[in-house]
Scaffold this motif. Structure first.
Motif, PDB file in Angstrom:
ATOM      1  N   LYS A  28       0.844  -1.182   0.000  1.00  0.00           N
ATOM      2  CA  LYS A  28       0.000   0.000   0.000  1.00  0.00           C
ATOM      3  C   LYS A  28       0.880   1.233   0.000  1.00  0.00           C
ATOM      4  CE  LYS A  28      -3.100   2.307   3.232  1.00  0.00           C
ATOM      5  NZ  LYS A  28      -3.754   2.158   4.551  1.00  0.00           N
ATOM      6  N   ASP A  29       0.521   2.151  -0.862  1.00  0.00           N
ATOM      7  CA  ASP A  29       1.249   3.418  -0.871  1.00  0.00           C
ATOM      8  C   ASP A  29       0.766   4.260   0.305  1.00  0.00           C
ATOM      9  OD1 ASP A  29       2.700   2.803  -3.135  1.00  0.00           O
ATOM     10  OD2 ASP A  29       1.164   3.596  -4.492  1.00  0.00           O
ATOM     11  N   VAL A  30       1.671   4.535   1.239  1.00  0.00           N
ATOM     12  CA  VAL A  30       1.311   5.298   2.436  1.00  0.00           C
ATOM     13  C   VAL A  30       1.739   6.740   2.241  1.00  0.00           C
ATOM     14  CG1 VAL A  30       1.606   5.521   4.933  1.00  0.00           C
ATOM     15  CG2 VAL A  30       1.628   3.256   3.853  1.00  0.00           C
ATOM     16  N   PRO A  31       0.798   7.695   2.314  1.00  0.00           N
ATOM     17  CA  PRO A  31       1.179   9.091   2.148  1.00  0.00           C
ATOM     18  C   PRO A  31       2.142   9.545   3.239  1.00  0.00           C
ATOM     19  CG  PRO A  31      -1.206   8.859   2.516  1.00  0.00           C
ATOM     20  CD  PRO A  31      -0.605   7.507   2.589  1.00  0.00           C
ATOM     21  N   THR A  32       2.976  10.489   2.913  1.00  0.00           N
ATOM     22  CA  THR A  32       3.881  11.067   3.896  1.00  0.00           C
ATOM     23  C   THR A  32       3.065  11.712   5.009  1.00  0.00           C
ATOM     24  OG1 THR A  32       5.532  11.504   2.185  1.00  0.00           O
ATOM     25  CG2 THR A  32       5.732  12.740   4.248  1.00  0.00           C
ATOM     26  N   LEU A  33       3.495  11.501   6.243  1.00  0.00           N
ATOM     27  CA  LEU A  33       2.775  12.063   7.380  1.00  0.00           C
ATOM     28  C   LEU A  33       3.079  13.553   7.485  1.00  0.00           C
ATOM     29  CD1 LEU A  33       0.926  11.556   9.757  1.00  0.00           C
ATOM     30  CD2 LEU A  33       2.924  10.938  11.126  1.00  0.00           C
ATOM     31  N   ASP A  34       2.025  14.354   7.477  1.00  0.00           N
ATOM     32  CA  ASP A  34       2.178  15.806   7.556  1.00  0.00           C
ATOM     33  C   ASP A  34       1.992  16.286   8.988  1.00  0.00           C
ATOM     34  OD1 ASP A  34       2.489  15.996   4.784  1.00  0.00           O
ATOM     35  OD2 ASP A  34       0.323  16.158   4.461  1.00  0.00           O
ATOM     36  N   PHE A  35       2.862  17.187   9.406  1.00  0.00           N
ATOM     37  CA  PHE A  35       2.753  17.813  10.717  1.00  0.00           C
ATOM     38  C   PHE A  35       2.510  19.305  10.530  1.00  0.00           C
ATOM     39  CE2 PHE A  35       5.351  14.050  11.515  1.00  0.00           C
ATOM     40  CZ  PHE A  35       4.712  13.502  12.617  1.00  0.00           C
ATOM     41  N   GLY A  36       1.464  19.817  11.193  1.00  0.00           N
ATOM     42  CA  GLY A  36       1.163  21.237  11.118  1.00  0.00           C
ATOM     43  C   GLY A  36       1.598  21.951  12.382  1.00  0.00           C
ATOM     44  N   SER A  37       0.917  23.018  12.708  1.00  0.00           N
ATOM     45  CA  SER A  37       1.256  23.804  13.889  1.00  0.00           C
ATOM     46  C   SER A  37      -0.023  24.256  14.582  1.00  0.00           C
ATOM     47  CB  SER A  37       2.102  25.015  13.501  1.00  0.00           C
ATOM     48  OG  SER A  37       1.410  25.827  12.571  1.00  0.00           O
ATOM     49  N   ALA A  38       0.142  24.760  15.788  1.00  0.00           N
ATOM     50  CA  ALA A  38      -1.007  25.168  16.593  1.00  0.00           C
ATOM     51  C   ALA A  38      -1.806  26.267  15.914  1.00  0.00           C
ATOM     52  CB  ALA A  38      -0.521  25.655  17.954  1.00  0.00           C
ATOM     53  N   GLN A  39      -3.122  26.054  15.864  1.00  0.00           N
ATOM     54  CA  GLN A  39      -4.049  27.081  15.376  1.00  0.00           C
ATOM     55  C   GLN A  39      -5.253  27.106  16.325  1.00  0.00           C
ATOM     56  OE1 GLN A  39      -5.025  26.814  11.183  1.00  0.00           O
ATOM     57  NE2 GLN A  39      -2.970  26.163  10.648  1.00  0.00           N
ATOM     58  N   PRO A  40      -5.103  27.776  17.464  1.00  0.00           N
ATOM     59  CA  PRO A  40      -6.193  27.797  18.454  1.00  0.00           C
ATOM     60  C   PRO A  40      -7.480  28.345  17.850  1.00  0.00           C
ATOM     61  CG  PRO A  40      -4.174  28.741  19.342  1.00  0.00           C
ATOM     62  CD  PRO A  40      -3.953  28.572  17.874  1.00  0.00           C
ATOM     63  N   SER A  41      -8.579  27.630  18.073  1.00  0.00           N
ATOM     64  CA  SER A  41      -9.852  28.075  17.510  1.00  0.00           C
ATOM     65  C   SER A  41     -11.027  27.853  18.466  1.00  0.00           C
ATOM     66  CB  SER A  41     -10.136  27.346  16.193  1.00  0.00           C
ATOM     67  OG  SER A  41     -10.143  25.947  16.378  1.00  0.00           O
ATOM     68  N   GLY A  42     -10.777  27.184  19.589  1.00  0.00           N
ATOM     69  CA  GLY A  42     -11.846  26.916  20.544  1.00  0.00           C
ATOM     70  C   GLY A  42     -12.140  28.115  21.427  1.00  0.00           C
ATOM     71  N   ASN A  43     -13.178  27.977  22.231  1.00  0.00           N
ATOM     72  CA  ASN A  43     -13.545  29.047  23.157  1.00  0.00           C
ATOM     73  C   ASN A  43     -12.468  29.229  24.223  1.00  0.00           C
ATOM     74  OD1 ASN A  43     -16.016  29.391  21.851  1.00  0.00           O
ATOM     75  ND2 ASN A  43     -17.030  27.867  23.142  1.00  0.00           N
ATOM     76  N   ARG A  44     -12.386  30.446  24.732  1.00  0.00           N
ATOM     77  CA  ARG A  44     -11.431  30.741  25.786  1.00  0.00           C
ATOM     78  C   ARG A  44     -11.875  30.049  27.078  1.00  0.00           C
ATOM     79  NH1 ARG A  44      -7.166  33.831  26.317  1.00  0.00           N
ATOM     80  NH2 ARG A  44      -6.658  34.932  28.252  1.00  0.00           N
ATOM     81  N   LEU A  45     -10.931  29.446  27.792  1.00  0.00           N
ATOM     82  CA  LEU A  45     -11.235  28.808  29.070  1.00  0.00           C
ATOM     83  C   LEU A  45     -11.339  29.890  30.137  1.00  0.00           C
ATOM     84  CD1 LEU A  45      -8.859  25.727  28.834  1.00  0.00           C
ATOM     85  CD2 LEU A  45     -11.256  25.888  28.218  1.00  0.00           C
ATOM     86  N   THR A  46     -12.386  29.824  30.942  1.00  0.00           N
ATOM     87  CA  THR A  46     -12.698  30.970  31.808  1.00  0.00           C
ATOM     88  C   THR A  46     -12.893  30.585  33.270  1.00  0.00           C
ATOM     89  OG1 THR A  46     -15.046  30.723  31.276  1.00  0.00           O
ATOM     90  CG2 THR A  46     -13.764  32.270  29.926  1.00  0.00           C
ATOM     91  N   ALA A  47     -12.128  29.638  33.790  1.00  0.00           N
ATOM     92  CA  ALA A  47     -12.247  29.286  35.200  1.00  0.00           C
ATOM     93  C   ALA A  47     -11.914  30.501  36.067  1.00  0.00           C
ATOM     94  CB  ALA A  47     -11.297  28.134  35.542  1.00  0.00           C
ATOM     95  N   GLN A  48     -12.719  30.729  37.096  1.00  0.00           N
ATOM     96  CA  GLN A  48     -12.502  31.849  38.004  1.00  0.00           C
ATOM     97  C   GLN A  48     -12.552  31.343  39.450  1.00  0.00           C
ATOM     98  OE1 GLN A  48     -15.510  34.744  36.864  1.00  0.00           O
ATOM     99  NE2 GLN A  48     -14.142  35.611  35.329  1.00  0.00           N
ATOM    100  N   PRO A  49     -11.462  30.717  39.904  1.00  0.00           N
ATOM    101  CA  PRO A  49     -11.437  30.209  41.268  1.00  0.00           C
ATOM    102  C   PRO A  49     -11.418  31.355  42.288  1.00  0.00           C
ATOM    103  CG  PRO A  49      -9.391  29.719  40.092  1.00  0.00           C
ATOM    104  CD  PRO A  49     -10.255  30.445  39.152  1.00  0.00           C
ATOM    105  N   PRO A  50     -11.915  31.127  43.486  1.00  0.00           N
ATOM    106  CA  PRO A  50     -11.867  32.166  44.519  1.00  0.00           C
ATOM    107  C   PRO A  50     -10.423  32.506  44.878  1.00  0.00           C
ATOM    108  CG  PRO A  50     -13.341  30.363  45.145  1.00  0.00           C
ATOM    109  CD  PRO A  50     -12.580  29.911  43.946  1.00  0.00           C
ATOM    110  N   SER A  51     -10.191  33.711  45.317  1.00  0.00           N
ATOM    111  CA  SER A  51      -8.848  34.142  45.696  1.00  0.00           C
ATOM    112  C   SER A  51      -8.268  33.229  46.775  1.00  0.00           C
ATOM    113  CB  SER A  51      -8.892  35.580  46.206  1.00  0.00           C
ATOM    114  OG  SER A  51      -7.611  35.991  46.624  1.00  0.00           O
ATOM    115  N   GLY A  52      -7.086  32.696  46.485  1.00  0.00           N
ATOM    116  CA  GLY A  52      -6.398  31.852  47.455  1.00  0.00           C
ATOM    117  C   GLY A  52      -6.988  30.462  47.623  1.00  0.00           C
TER     118      GLY A  52
END
Length: 235
Positions: A28-52
């Motif tokens: 089977k001819d196996v295509p060369t494995l391609d590696f890309g780079s980070a492209q953030p596209s998800g929602n921002r994580l917004t945890a807000q723990p109490p102070s301390g």
């Protein structure tokens, strides 16, 4: 006699052709494995723990929802059949000398997630590769920084004790801190704002490399890009 010889010759030729055909089917001819780079596209994580304090476990992010298919494909364009499996994480108190706030310790059924998928390979598989994301702390950033510093020091000591190749990556991947306690395996521990998390994974796909270099290559080309993706979406 002549007729029988011709029949045998024909049978032999057909058998040889069948062997060649089967051999061709196995290749089977196996295509060369391609590696890309980070492209953030998800929602921002917004945890807000109490102070301390730590964030109540019920408010922790669901790890399987944190990394999107598009973000995985940005790093690995040929990833196919992405599946998610929640991983349970048990959380203990930051400070064993103080009583933890109610609801901040115990089991979190989906604080971790294994993202499994297939990459091009001579042996077809829809699950020959994975990335596992595990949140280990969600708390006031000052608490997370202290926890991370202890983990970093412990990992450095253990690497010396057990003759592993430790590397402190500092802020080079985007988060406020990342390290690997064993370059051969390539697992990462990182912190950013109120989050501390771990990244691990593996792949047997062609193009990643042969053992034992495969895990190191997977970390260099995949896990570190995942860390960049996450840090861009964390406060």
């Amino acid at each position: 006699m002549t007729t029988r010889t011709r029949t045998l010759s024909t049978a032999t030729a057909l058998a040889g052709a069948a062997v060649l055909l089967l051999a061709g089917c196995g290749e089977k001819d196996v295509p060369t494995l391609d590696f890309g780079s980070a492209q953030p596209s998800g929602n921002r994580l917004t945890a807000q723990p109490p102070s301390g304090r730590s964030l109540a476990l019920a408010q922790w992010p669901h790890a399987c929802e944190v990394l999107g298919d598009a973000e995985i494909k940005a790093i690995l364009p040929q990833a196919a059949g992405i599946k998610r499996k929640p991983v349970k994480v048990t959380i203990i108190d930051f400070n064993p000398l103080a009583e933890a706030d109610p609801g901040t310790t115990g089991d979190v059924p989906d604080a971790g997630c294994k993202f499994g998928f297939g990459l091009p390979d001579k042996y077809e598989s829809d699950s020959n590769s994975s990335v596992t994301l595990t949140f280990t702390a969600v708390a006031d950033p000052a608490l997370v920084a202290k926890s991370y510093a202890k983990d970093l020091a412990r990992a450095r000591e253990d690497a010396t004790k057990y003759h592993k190749e430790f590397q402190d990556l500092g802020t080079s991947l985007g988060p406020q801190g990342c390290y690997t306690d064993d370059l051969a395996r390539g697992n990462l521990t990182c912190r950013q704002g109120p989050y501390e998390y771990e990244l691990s994974g593996t792949s047997t796909a062609d193009g990643v490399g042969e053992y034992p270099k495969a895990d190191r290559n997977w970390s260099d080309k995949v896990l570190r890009q995942v860390a960049r993706t996450l840090s861009a979406r964390m406060p």
